[in-house]
Design a protein around this motif. Structure first.
Motif, PDB file in Angstrom:
ATOM      1  N   TRP A  53      -2.425   9.516 -25.241  1.00 31.87           N
ATOM      2  CA  TRP A  53      -2.594  10.282 -24.014  1.00 31.87           C
ATOM      3  C   TRP A  53      -1.709  11.522 -23.993  1.00 31.87           C
ATOM      4  CZ3 TRP A  53      -2.355   4.990 -24.313  1.00 31.87           C
ATOM      5  CH2 TRP A  53      -3.531   4.310 -23.972  1.00 31.87           C
ATOM      6  N   PRO A 190       4.348   6.480 -21.774  1.00 31.21           N
ATOM      7  CA  PRO A 190       4.107   5.035 -21.843  1.00 31.21           C
ATOM      8  C   PRO A 190       5.068   4.361 -22.818  1.00 31.21           C
ATOM      9  CG  PRO A 190       2.455   6.211 -23.115  1.00 31.21           C
ATOM     10  CD  PRO A 190       3.283   7.262 -22.425  1.00 31.21           C
ATOM     11  N   VAL A 205       3.509   0.156 -17.329  1.00 28.93           N
ATOM     12  CA  VAL A 205       2.258   0.603 -16.710  1.00 28.93           C
ATOM     13  C   VAL A 205       2.146   2.124 -16.741  1.00 28.93           C
ATOM     14  CG1 VAL A 205       0.908   0.636 -14.585  1.00 28.93           C
ATOM     15  CG2 VAL A 205       2.164  -1.432 -15.223  1.00 28.93           C
ATOM     16  N   THR A 206       3.223   2.805 -16.385  1.00 27.81           N
ATOM     17  CA  THR A 206       3.214   4.266 -16.334  1.00 27.81           C
ATOM     18  C   THR A 206       2.819   4.865 -17.681  1.00 27.81           C
ATOM     19  OG1 THR A 206       4.922   4.327 -14.628  1.00 27.81           O
ATOM     20  CG2 THR A 206       4.646   6.314 -15.956  1.00 27.81           C
ATOM     21  N   PHE A 208      -0.180   4.973 -19.117  1.00 30.13           N
ATOM     22  CA  PHE A 208      -1.416   4.481 -19.723  1.00 30.13           C
ATOM     23  C   PHE A 208      -2.602   4.854 -18.842  1.00 30.13           C
ATOM     24  CE2 PHE A 208       1.768   1.758 -21.676  1.00 30.13           C
ATOM     25  CZ  PHE A 208       1.353   1.740 -22.991  1.00 30.13           C
ATOM     26  N   ASP A 209      -2.991   6.115 -18.882  1.00 32.69           N
ATOM     27  CA  ASP A 209      -4.119   6.564 -18.084  1.00 32.69           C
ATOM     28  C   ASP A 209      -4.789   7.741 -18.770  1.00 32.69           C
ATOM     29  OD1 ASP A 209      -2.224   8.513 -17.730  1.00 32.69           O
ATOM     30  OD2 ASP A 209      -1.956   8.193 -15.591  1.00 32.69           O
ATOM     31  N   VAL A 210      -5.983   8.047 -18.298  1.00 26.42           N
ATOM     32  CA  VAL A 210      -6.714   9.181 -18.842  1.00 26.42           C
ATOM     33  C   VAL A 210      -6.009  10.459 -18.429  1.00 26.42           C
ATOM     34  CG1 VAL A 210      -8.917  10.406 -18.845  1.00 26.42           C
ATOM     35  CG2 VAL A 210      -8.863   7.896 -18.745  1.00 26.42           C
ATOM     36  N   ALA A 212      -5.049  13.950 -17.048  1.00 28.82           N
ATOM     37  CA  ALA A 212      -5.572  14.755 -15.948  1.00 28.82           C
ATOM     38  C   ALA A 212      -6.174  16.042 -16.496  1.00 28.82           C
ATOM     39  CB  ALA A 212      -4.443  15.074 -14.975  1.00 28.82           C
TER      40      ALA A 212
END
Length: 232
Positions: A53, A190, A205-206, A208-210, A212
């Protein structure tokens, strides 16, 4: 680890480690390709190269770097120094002939880890064999001039899961990095628990996302180059 293991006066362990062929080969190919494209790459583009990411995914296969960083052989070597609970939190690709990015700042000042503890695994990417030279540096005693080699290297940063990765932006390490290289934001990175248990309540958790919406890759590259030159 291979049979030949040495420890120097600074506590650095030097050993031979047989790494998985496919991810190692892909990382070597990426290092050679990037070095051939141009002579200088901004530090931020080659920081967190294991993070799918992050910026680096635009230029190389971060999943392959992650496979290398999580490989049993490498984590086994690190765990000898850190203990059974190991967290992967950063990586950095250093191209052939490139000066160390943190020479003026120092390694330990960049770690938002309390209590401070960890290993910087420096992997020599030269050669073609799967068994490579690895230097395991203790972050608390690592020299600012450590591993100032001319060949390509992959630096991988591990901390014990008994320490806490502090995400608060007011932490001194984040403040130091904001002054040194404002495009590197460790607070949102992450973390990967690569061995054992999370014994310090770390946030996995922080990050690990698509990603922006952002500038196009070419504009990101150009902007980072301008920022890097301006900060010199």
């Amino acid at each position: 680890m291979g049979a030949a293991v040495t420890v120097d006066a600074c506590g650095t362990t030097r050993c031979r480690v047989a790494l998985p062929a496919v991810p190692l080969g892909r990382v070597r190919e990426a290092a050679a390709r990037l070095a051939a494209q141009r002579g200088h790459w901004p530090v931020a583009l080659l920081s967190g190269v294991h993070n799918p990411w992050g910026y680096a995914q635009r230029f190389l296969d971060a999943w392959q770097v992650l496979d290398l960083c999580e490989s049993d052989a490498l984590v086994d070597a690190v765990a000898v120094r850190l203990g059974p609970d190991v967290v992967l939190w950063d990586s950095e690709l250093r191209l052939a002939g490139r000066a160390p990015a943190r020479r003026t700042l120092g390694e330990a000042r960049c770690w938002p880890v309390e209590p401070l503890a960890g290993i910087v695994a420096v992997i020599d990417l030269s050669g073609a064999a799967n068994e490579v030279d690895v230097a395991l540096h203790d972050v608390t005693s690592m020299s600012v001039d450590a591993e100032a080699a001319h060949g390509a290297q992959l630096w991988v940063r591990y901390m014990p899961a008994t320490s806490l990765f502090v995400r608060a932006p007011t932490h001194p390490a984040h403040r130091a990095m904001a002054r040194h290289d404002p495009l590197i934001n460790y607070a949102g990175r992450p973390l990967w628990l690569v061995r054992g248990e999370n014994r310090a309540g770390n946030d996995f958790v922080t990050g690990f996302d698509v990603a922006a919406p952002n500038w196009s890759p070419s504009n990101v590259d150009d902007a980072l180059v301008r920022e890097d030159v301006a900060n010199r």
